[in-house]
Design an enzyme around this catalytic site. Structure first.
Site, PDB file in Angstrom:
ATOM      1  N   CYS A 108     -37.523 -20.015  14.278  1.00 49.61           N
ATOM      2  CA  CYS A 108     -38.552 -19.042  14.658  1.00 49.61           C
ATOM      3  C   CYS A 108     -39.554 -19.662  15.630  1.00 49.61           C
ATOM      4  O   CYS A 108     -40.238 -20.634  15.280  1.00 49.61           O
ATOM      5  CB  CYS A 108     -39.271 -18.533  13.413  1.00 49.61           C
ATOM      6  SG  CYS A 108     -40.765 -17.581  13.745  1.00 49.61           S
ATOM      7  N   CYS A 449     -30.650   7.210  25.756  1.00 48.78           N
ATOM      8  CA  CYS A 449     -30.364   8.306  24.836  1.00 48.78           C
ATOM      9  C   CYS A 449     -28.851   8.472  24.638  1.00 48.78           C
ATOM     10  O   CYS A 449     -28.091   8.598  25.607  1.00 48.78           O
ATOM     11  CB  CYS A 449     -30.990   9.583  25.388  1.00 48.78           C
ATOM     12  SG  CYS A 449     -30.341  11.080  24.663  1.00 48.78           S
ATOM     13  N   CYS A 452     -27.577  12.229  25.496  1.00 48.89           N
ATOM     14  CA  CYS A 452     -28.027  12.821  26.760  1.00 48.89           C
ATOM     15  C   CYS A 452     -26.871  13.110  27.720  1.00 48.89           C
ATOM     16  O   CYS A 452     -26.895  14.097  28.457  1.00 48.89           O
ATOM     17  CB  CYS A 452     -29.055  11.915  27.436  1.00 48.89           C
ATOM     18  SG  CYS A 452     -30.683  11.974  26.641  1.00 48.89           S
TER      19      CYS A 452
END
Length: 536
Positions: A108, A449, A452
């Protein structure tokens, strides 16, 4: 930045130049002077080169020694922090009154950034004689121990008091960790009694709150202590001697009870002028604890976002460009203190800059930008004129007065000639949608999308079918265009704008079949003469 060492190439060049000059000198003097011995010259050059190599080696050894001492210091600090594991975690938590645990993962980046700050804080707390035990747990390696402590993300800081945990809520520099930890284990205010103590304190602390009370008692003093206990970020100190107080806050003029903030920046001293009440003292602190212009980092971002000053001017620039820009910006910030928060973000830092710049459609920009956000109404603003101090100050005045228009991103105006489906951008929405004398069916989409593409194919078929009517088909990419009167969160969306009522578009279902969509459109067209037979 370290100065670059002279290289052997540079040394050879210098020596060659000297030899070249000496060559011409020897020609002039040849009639009266015998030739010099070449071997002597060669010996001299070799001596100089050997000397240079010795100096260069000494410098490298010095730098290496410095790096080693810094690493040794960090290693020593990290040894003060107890390493938890699957076997000792419960025993350590249950067996100590105060334990501050850092849950981390080796992979991390933010954990790696916080680790040296945590180790430095541990060293400072040990030197102060704090009873707090500092510990760290590799939560990735010991998931059961992490689950026991309820560590779910990285990095996580938790304070355990007699086995009961509380979430860390302070800053993430070593100094801020020390301040928060000391407050939580019962030291909300530090008492400074002598000039020597005051001078020593100034050497170690960059920002603090000073309270001057001749007698450390009474209602006003009690409110000061309550504020110190409630605050999680600033070190509070109390002083009862006016001479000591003047070392810490030279601008103090009264021997009455006094509170002020000291910061390590041009706006160094700020005196509190209100009544001594806990909430009002905390409010004063919230509005004055930050520098005139603060640099946003991963570590301080949570503190910056939580500021009560919701009108924020954010400057994006390369570090060198910003340094030239800082002083005039501080002068402007001083005029709007407590009204506007001024923030700097390094435009080359993609993690911090790109999310903001994307909101303006300027994520690829490398030039200095002055932007603003009003978090009270989720509005954004962009200074579109030249970034001069005068223009920036006028921009800020307009923000405060509410006379600056919000910014809505837009692609360049496209050429829609002969297009069966008109491309609408932010700049043309008013003209081609709201002011159009025709009915408009608008498809609102984004590149990411999933559904779409299927809807777009249906719209293209409908556009061909209704060709020759007063119905215009249009498409709007909401990822790179905005308009204040188009608020869509679901994609794709189909909106039917009727002539005479463009302010209230009708939403059509994108899940309908091609035949059903054609039927819905026919129904909205109203005039029977213009209804197109459903012959799809």
């Amino acid at each position: 930045m370290s100065r670059r060492k002279p290289t052997s190439r540079f040394i050879y060049f210098t020596l060659a130049l000297l030899l070249f000059l000496s060559f011409f000198t020897s020609i002039k003097a040849s009639e009266s002077s015998p030739p010099e011995n070449d071997e002597d010259d060669s010996d001299g050059i070799e001596e100089l080169l050997a000397l240079d190599e010795e100096v260069q080696q000494e410098e490298q050894e010095g730098e290496s020694s410095l790096r080693f001492s810094e690493a040794e210091l960090l290693t020593k600090a990290q040894r003060i922090v107890l390493e938890l594991n699957g076997d000792n975690t419960k025993r350590v938590i249950d067996g100590n009154e105060f334990v501050l645990v850092l849950g981390y993962a080796p992979w991390c980046p933010r954990s790696a950034e916080l680790m040296p700050q945590f180790a430095e804080a541990a060293t400072s707390l040990k030197e102060l004689g704090s009873p707090l035990l500092m510990a760290k747990l590799d939560a990735d390696r010991y998931p059961k121990a992490a689950s026991l402590l309820q560590i779910k993300g990285f990095p996580t800081l938790l304070l355990f008091v007699n086995g009961t945990s509380q979430v860390y809520s302070g800053g993430f520099s070593a100094e801020e960790i020390v301040i928060w930890a000391r407050k939580k284990i019962g030291v909300p205010v530090i008492r400074i009694s002598s000039v020597q103590e005051a001078e020593e304190f100034l050497r170690k602390h960059h920002a603090f709150v000073i309270g001057f009370f001749e007698k450390n008692e009474g209602p006003e003093y009690e409110e000061f202590v309550k504020a110190a206990t409630a605050d999680n970020e600033m070190q509070f100190i109390e002083v009862s001697n006016i001479e000591v107080a003047k070392v810490l806050f030279p601008k103090i003029e009264s021997t009455n009870n006094f509170v002020g903030i000291v910061k390590n920046e041009p706006e160094r001293y700020t005196a509190y002028e209100g009544t001594f009440e806990k909430e009002k003292l905390l409010q004063f602190l919230d509005y004055n604890k930050f520098p005139l212009v603060i640099k946003l980092t991963e570590i301080n971002s949570a503190r910056v976002y939580s500021s009560p000053i919701k009108l924020q001017v954010i400057v994006f620039a390369k570090e060198d460009d910003f340094n030239k820009f800082l002083e005039p910006l501080q002068d402007i910030a001083r005029k709007f203190k407590s009204k506007i928060m001024f923030i700097y973000i390094d435009i080359t830092d993609e993690n911090l800059a790109k999310p903001f710049l994307t909101l303006f459609g300027l994520e690829e920009s490398t030039n200095t930008l002055v932007t603003a956000f009003d978090n009270r109404m989720s509005s954004k603003f962009l200074l579109e004129s030249e970034n001069t101090p005068r223009n920036i100050e006028e921009f800020c005045s307009g923000l405060v007065d509410g006379t600056v228009a919000p910014y809505f991103k837009s692609q360049p105006i496209p050429d829609n000639k002969d297009a069966i489906i008109q491309t609408i951008v932010g700049k043309t929405f008013d003209e081609l949608i709201l002011s159009s004398p025709k009915n408009v069916l608008l498809e609102v989409l984004t590149p990411w999308c999933i559904n779409c593409e299927a809807t777009s194919k249906q719209v293209e078929k409908l556009a061909k079918h209704f060709k020759g009517t007063d119905l215009v088909f249009a498409r709007f990419d909401a990822s790179v265009n905005e308009h204040p009167k188009l608020q869509v969160d679901d994609f794709p969306t189909l909106l039917f704008y009727r002539v005479g009522d463009k302010e209230s578009p009708i939403k059509l279902s994108t899940k309908s079949s091609l035949k059903d969509l054609a039927g819905s459109i026919n129904k909205q067209l109203k005039s029977r003469d213009k209804v197109v037979k459903d012959e799809l």
